[in-house]
Design an enzyme around this catalytic site. Structure first.
Site, PDB file in Angstrom:
ATOM      1  N   ARG A   1      -1.619  21.913 -14.578  1.00  0.00           N
ATOM      2  CA  ARG A   1      -0.447  20.810 -15.057  1.00  0.00           C
ATOM      3  C   ARG A   1      -1.439  20.332 -16.039  1.00  0.00           C
ATOM      4  O   ARG A   1      -0.589  19.800 -16.547  1.00  0.00           O
ATOM      5  CB  ARG A   1      -0.691  19.806 -14.226  1.00  0.00           C
TER       6      ARG A   1
ATOM      7  N   GLU B   1      -3.418  17.108 -11.200  1.00  0.00           N
ATOM      8  CA  GLU B   1      -4.031  18.056 -12.703  1.00  0.00           C
ATOM      9  C   GLU B   1      -5.544  18.506 -12.316  1.00  0.00           C
ATOM     10  O   GLU B   1      -6.570  17.606 -12.931  1.00  0.00           O
ATOM     11  CB  GLU B   1      -3.084  16.719 -12.709  1.00  0.00           C
TER      12      GLU B   1
ATOM     13  N   LYS C   1       4.012  11.454 -11.349  1.00  0.00           N
ATOM     14  CA  LYS C   1       3.094  10.736 -11.780  1.00  0.00           C
ATOM     15  C   LYS C   1       3.602   9.754 -12.240  1.00  0.00           C
ATOM     16  O   LYS C   1       5.053   9.622 -12.621  1.00  0.00           O
ATOM     17  CB  LYS C   1       3.193  10.663 -13.484  1.00  0.00           C
TER      18      LYS C   1
ATOM     19  N   HIS D   1       8.444   8.238 -27.397  1.00  0.00           N
ATOM     20  CA  HIS D   1       6.872   9.160 -26.776  1.00  0.00           C
ATOM     21  C   HIS D   1       7.514  10.468 -27.027  1.00  0.00           C
ATOM     22  O   HIS D   1       6.388  11.709 -27.877  1.00  0.00           O
ATOM     23  CB  HIS D   1       7.456   8.884 -25.159  1.00  0.00           C
TER      24      HIS D   1
ATOM     25  N   ARG E   1       0.639  -1.525  -0.012  1.00  0.00           N
ATOM     26  CA  ARG E   1       0.356   0.289   0.106  1.00  0.00           C
ATOM     27  C   ARG E   1       0.562   1.461   0.055  1.00  0.00           C
ATOM     28  O   ARG E   1       0.289   2.493   0.425  1.00  0.00           O
ATOM     29  CB  ARG E   1      -0.960   0.118   1.142  1.00  0.00           C
TER      30      ARG E   1
ATOM     31  N   GLU F   1      10.744  17.370 -25.055  1.00  0.00           N
ATOM     32  CA  GLU F   1       9.697  17.988 -23.665  1.00  0.00           C
ATOM     33  C   GLU F   1      10.486  19.008 -23.479  1.00  0.00           C
ATOM     34  O   GLU F   1       9.212  19.659 -22.736  1.00  0.00           O
ATOM     35  CB  GLU F   1       9.769  16.555 -22.458  1.00  0.00           C
TER      36      GLU F   1
ATOM     37  N   ASN G   1       0.848  19.025 -21.004  1.00  0.00           N
ATOM     38  CA  ASN G   1       0.280  18.147 -21.650  1.00  0.00           C
ATOM     39  C   ASN G   1       0.656  18.652 -23.062  1.00  0.00           C
ATOM     40  O   ASN G   1      -0.347  18.081 -23.837  1.00  0.00           O
ATOM     41  CB  ASN G   1      -1.318  17.305 -21.924  1.00  0.00           C
TER      42      ASN G   1
ATOM     43  N   HIS H   1      -0.113  10.607 -28.028  1.00  0.00           N
ATOM     44  CA  HIS H   1      -0.270   9.437 -26.748  1.00  0.00           C
ATOM     45  C   HIS H   1      -1.753   8.641 -27.449  1.00  0.00           C
ATOM     46  O   HIS H   1      -0.799   7.489 -28.392  1.00  0.00           O
ATOM     47  CB  HIS H   1      -1.414   9.321 -25.451  1.00  0.00           C
TER      48      HIS H   1
ATOM     49  N   HIS I   1       0.077  15.813 -26.537  1.00  0.00           N
ATOM     50  CA  HIS I   1       0.195  14.708 -25.823  1.00  0.00           C
ATOM     51  C   HIS I   1      -1.107  14.005 -26.110  1.00  0.00           C
ATOM     52  O   HIS I   1      -1.072  12.731 -26.131  1.00  0.00           O
ATOM     53  CB  HIS I   1       0.571  14.408 -24.047  1.00  0.00           C
TER      54      HIS I   1
ATOM     55  N   LYS J   1       9.020  22.574 -13.844  1.00  0.00           N
ATOM     56  CA  LYS J   1       8.043  21.685 -13.720  1.00  0.00           C
ATOM     57  C   LYS J   1       7.126  21.812 -12.209  1.00  0.00           C
ATOM     58  O   LYS J   1       6.559  21.545 -11.715  1.00  0.00           O
ATOM     59  CB  LYS J   1       8.615  20.207 -14.284  1.00  0.00           C
TER      60      LYS J   1
HETATM   61  P1  NAD Z   1      12.594   4.876 -22.119  1.00  0.00           P
HETATM   62  O1  NAD Z   1      12.847   5.272 -20.768  1.00  0.00           O
HETATM   63  O2  NAD Z   1      12.608   4.024 -23.426  1.00  0.00           O
HETATM   64  O3  NAD Z   1      14.010   4.916 -22.020  1.00  0.00           O
HETATM   65  C1  NAD Z   1      14.840   5.420 -23.501  1.00  0.00           C
HETATM   66  C2  NAD Z   1      15.517   4.195 -23.922  1.00  0.00           C
HETATM   67  O4  NAD Z   1      16.768   4.733 -23.772  1.00  0.00           O
HETATM   68  C3  NAD Z   1      15.253   2.856 -23.805  1.00  0.00           C
HETATM   69  O5  NAD Z   1      16.253   2.242 -24.416  1.00  0.00           O
HETATM   70  C4  NAD Z   1      16.922   2.523 -22.401  1.00  0.00           C
HETATM   71  O6  NAD Z   1      17.313   2.107 -22.188  1.00  0.00           O
HETATM   72  C5  NAD Z   1      18.044   3.902 -23.104  1.00  0.00           C
HETATM   73  N1  NAD Z   1      18.668   4.398 -21.855  1.00  0.00           N
HETATM   74  C6  NAD Z   1      17.870   4.973 -20.497  1.00  0.00           C
HETATM   75  N2  NAD Z   1      19.407   5.604 -20.076  1.00  0.00           N
HETATM   76  C7  NAD Z   1      20.210   5.762 -20.373  1.00  0.00           C
HETATM   77  C8  NAD Z   1      21.141   6.084 -21.342  1.00  0.00           C
HETATM   78  N3  NAD Z   1      21.991   6.587 -19.671  1.00  0.00           N
HETATM   79  N4  NAD Z   1      22.131   5.332 -21.973  1.00  0.00           N
HETATM   80  C9  NAD Z   1      21.931   5.067 -22.437  1.00  0.00           C
HETATM   81  N5  NAD Z   1      20.686   4.179 -23.024  1.00  0.00           N
HETATM   82  C10 NAD Z   1      19.522   4.645 -22.129  1.00  0.00           C
HETATM   83  O7  NAD Z   1      11.875   6.111 -22.819  1.00  0.00           O
HETATM   84  P2  NAD Z   1      12.026   7.538 -21.925  1.00  0.00           P
HETATM   85  O8  NAD Z   1      12.053   8.683 -23.484  1.00  0.00           O
HETATM   86  O9  NAD Z   1      12.830   8.079 -21.313  1.00  0.00           O
HETATM   87  O10 NAD Z   1      10.800   7.468 -21.009  1.00  0.00           O
HETATM   88  C11 NAD Z   1       9.352   7.559 -21.936  1.00  0.00           C
HETATM   89  C12 NAD Z   1       8.030   7.028 -21.408  1.00  0.00           C
HETATM   90  O11 NAD Z   1       8.373   8.254 -19.879  1.00  0.00           O
HETATM   91  C13 NAD Z   1       6.789   6.594 -22.351  1.00  0.00           C
HETATM   92  O12 NAD Z   1       6.589   6.317 -21.118  1.00  0.00           O
HETATM   93  C14 NAD Z   1       5.890   8.578 -20.747  1.00  0.00           C
HETATM   94  O13 NAD Z   1       4.986   7.946 -20.982  1.00  0.00           O
HETATM   95  C15 NAD Z   1       6.580   8.430 -20.168  1.00  0.00           C
HETATM   96  N6  NAD Z   1       6.655   9.609 -19.470  1.00  0.00           N
HETATM   97  C16 NAD Z   1       6.062  10.010 -18.344  1.00  0.00           C
HETATM   98  C17 NAD Z   1       6.251  11.463 -17.430  1.00  0.00           C
HETATM   99  C18 NAD Z   1       5.670  11.448 -15.910  1.00  0.00           C
HETATM  100  O14 NAD Z   1       5.300  12.229 -15.397  1.00  0.00           O
HETATM  101  N7  NAD Z   1       5.538  10.264 -15.485  1.00  0.00           N
HETATM  102  C19 NAD Z   1       6.634  12.354 -18.352  1.00  0.00           C
HETATM  103  C20 NAD Z   1       7.293  12.649 -19.621  1.00  0.00           C
HETATM  104  C21 NAD Z   1       6.621  10.728 -20.296  1.00  0.00           C
HETATM  105  N1  GLY Z   2       3.976  14.832 -17.977  1.00  0.00           N
HETATM  106  C1  GLY Z   2       3.209  15.328 -17.590  1.00  0.00           C
HETATM  107  C2  GLY Z   2       2.966  15.826 -16.399  1.00  0.00           C
HETATM  108  O1  GLY Z   2       3.560  15.997 -15.417  1.00  0.00           O
HETATM  109  O2  GLY Z   2       2.101  16.465 -15.781  1.00  0.00           O
END
Ligand code: NAD
Ligand code: GLY
Length: 360
Positions: free
Chosen positions: A238, A234, A140, A262, A118, A182, A242, A249, A245, A224
């Site tokens: 917030r 949100e 998030k 992404h 939990r 981003e 997006n 998405h 997005h 942020k």
């Molecule tokens: P990812 O986590 O898939 O990483 C991209 C690639 O880079 C992967 O293959 C990973 O293994 C590789 N990688 C990571 N660090 C590395 C490094 N230092 N050197 C070499 N390779 C490396 O993708 P991302 O772009 O980091 O994140 C996208 C995700 O984040 C999506 O799922 C998206 O929905 C999410 N997201 C979440 C929020 C939030 O607020 N929580 C905001 C934006 C995006």
């Molecule tokens: N990436 C969108 C948020 O964190 O609200």
């Protein structure tokens, strides 16, 4: 080292930004709750950074779990591997999870922390630009569903965010550019001065100049942190984060997770949002060209990928967390550097925009 703060009362936490932070025990371990630590990473990041990260936790009972790499593995089924590890190793409710990787690992680890017994603590150690400027901050967390991106999740804030800029030197160019999408987003939604700085520093960012990266990461995290402090869950402002997005998405889900990154999908989505804002008379065609040029110069796509019809896009866009009373609310640009969330548009015009975009 730069230290920023996400102000959320008792759930406030610091964001540390510098080179060479992995493995710095004195910085990381004060944020560990309990004696048990599980590092969650993937099979790409582990060979690069797991050993270095483990060095920070020598005084703790530390284990790691290595997930398969890819957006297509951001699922409930793969999340279970984290719970399997925690339970097999008898980790208790005072365990701290450590997310070592990009946004996929960060979102999944945070969600596992929100659910295990939990709710337990977690620390974000983001290693992609996208995760450093966005996903590691703000709490998030979640996984994808085949019918909708990030549809299963929870708000759960980390104890701290540790950003080691040096990790960006092993990132593929395409992934750096995805993060820059981003970064541009922050300029567009409420920081025109930063947008202009990005126009003037594109080459430095693509060359991974450490000063430029450090400035951009700090600016995005500060922007942020301010928004999250105002509207953690949100209920309003917030949602501006997006921008691009809702389109993005839909592109990711429609093509199948992992086909379009992404950040790339967000880049295309921001171009569509800019075009739609111009059609509504809010920004000029020259603004649209300026936005598209910056996105393109950062190595990102600016047109819709093949294989997605306007109808399919609209169906997918209905599965969006911003949909209210059946109407798709969009983040659009009232001016350059000033975004709003609105449903004040004619749905037929949105359809026309998508028909045109899909035909290019
Ligand atoms: P990812 O986590 O898939 O990483 C991209 C690639 O880079 C992967 O293959 C990973 O293994 C590789 N990688 C990571 N660090 C590395 C490094 N230092 N050197 C070499 N390779 C490396 O993708 P991302 O772009 O980091 O994140 C996208 C995700 O984040 C999506 O799922 C998206 O929905 C999410 N997201 C979440 C929020 C939030 O607020 N929580 C905001 C934006 C995006
Ligand atoms: N990436 C969108 C948020 O964190 O609200």
């Amino acid at each position: 080292m730069k230290t920023l703060q996400v102000d959320l009362g008792t759930r406030s936490y610091p964001i540390y930004i510098d080179q060479n932070l992995l493995g710095v025990s004195s910085l990381i371990t004060p944020h560990v709750k309990g004696r048990q630590v599980l590092i969650v990473t993937n099979d790409t990041v582990a060979p690069l950074y797991l050993e270095k990260t483990l060095a920070a936790f020598v005084d703790f009972e530390t284990e790691s779990v290595i997930l398969p790499d890819g957006e297509q593995y951001k699922t409930l089924a793969v999340l279970n591997q984290i719970f399997d590890s925690l339970l097999q190793k008898h980790f208790n409710r005072h365990t701290t999870l450590v997310a070592l990787g990009g946004g996929v690992i960060g979102d999944m680890t945070g969600f596992a922390a929100a659910c295990y017994q939990r709710g337990i603590s977690f620390i974000q150690i983001p290693t992609t630009l996208l995760a450093q400027v966005d996903s590691s901050v703000g709490g998030k967390t979640g996984v994808n569903h085949v019918l909708g991106k990030n549809m299963i999740g929870a708000f759960h804030q980390p104890q701290s965010v540790v950003i080691d800029i040096n990790t960006l030197y092993t990132l593929e160019d395409k992934q750096l550019s995805a993060g820059l999408a981003e970064v541009i987003k922050y300029g567009l939604i409420n920081d025109l001065e930063f947008f202009e700085w990005l126009e003037n520093n594109t080459t430095a960012l693509l060359a991974r100049d450490v000063e430029a990266l450090s400035f951009a990461i700090s600016r995005c995290c500060q922007d942020k942190a301010t928004i999250v402090a105002e509207d953690e869950r949100e209920n309003g402002r917030r949602a501006l984060l997006n921008l691009g997005h809702t389109f993005g998405h839909a592109i990711e889900t429609g093509l199948g997770y992992g086909i379009c990154l992404h950040g790339e999908a967000v880049a295309i989505g921001m171009c569509l949002a800019a075009q739609f804002s111009a059609q509504l008379g809010w920004i000029t065609d020259s603004d649209v060209n300026r936005i598209t040029k910056l996105i393109k110069n950062m190595g990102l796509p600016v047109t819709m990928p093949k294989g997605l019809s306007a109808e399919h896009m609209l169906t997918l866009m209905q599965v969006d967390k911003k949909v209210l009373a059946g109407k798709i609310r969009l983040v659009l640009l009232k001016n350059l550097g000033n975004a709003i969330i609105t449903d004040d548009y004619d749905p037929q015009h949105l359809k026309q925009l998508l028909i045109q975009a899909a035909s290019l």
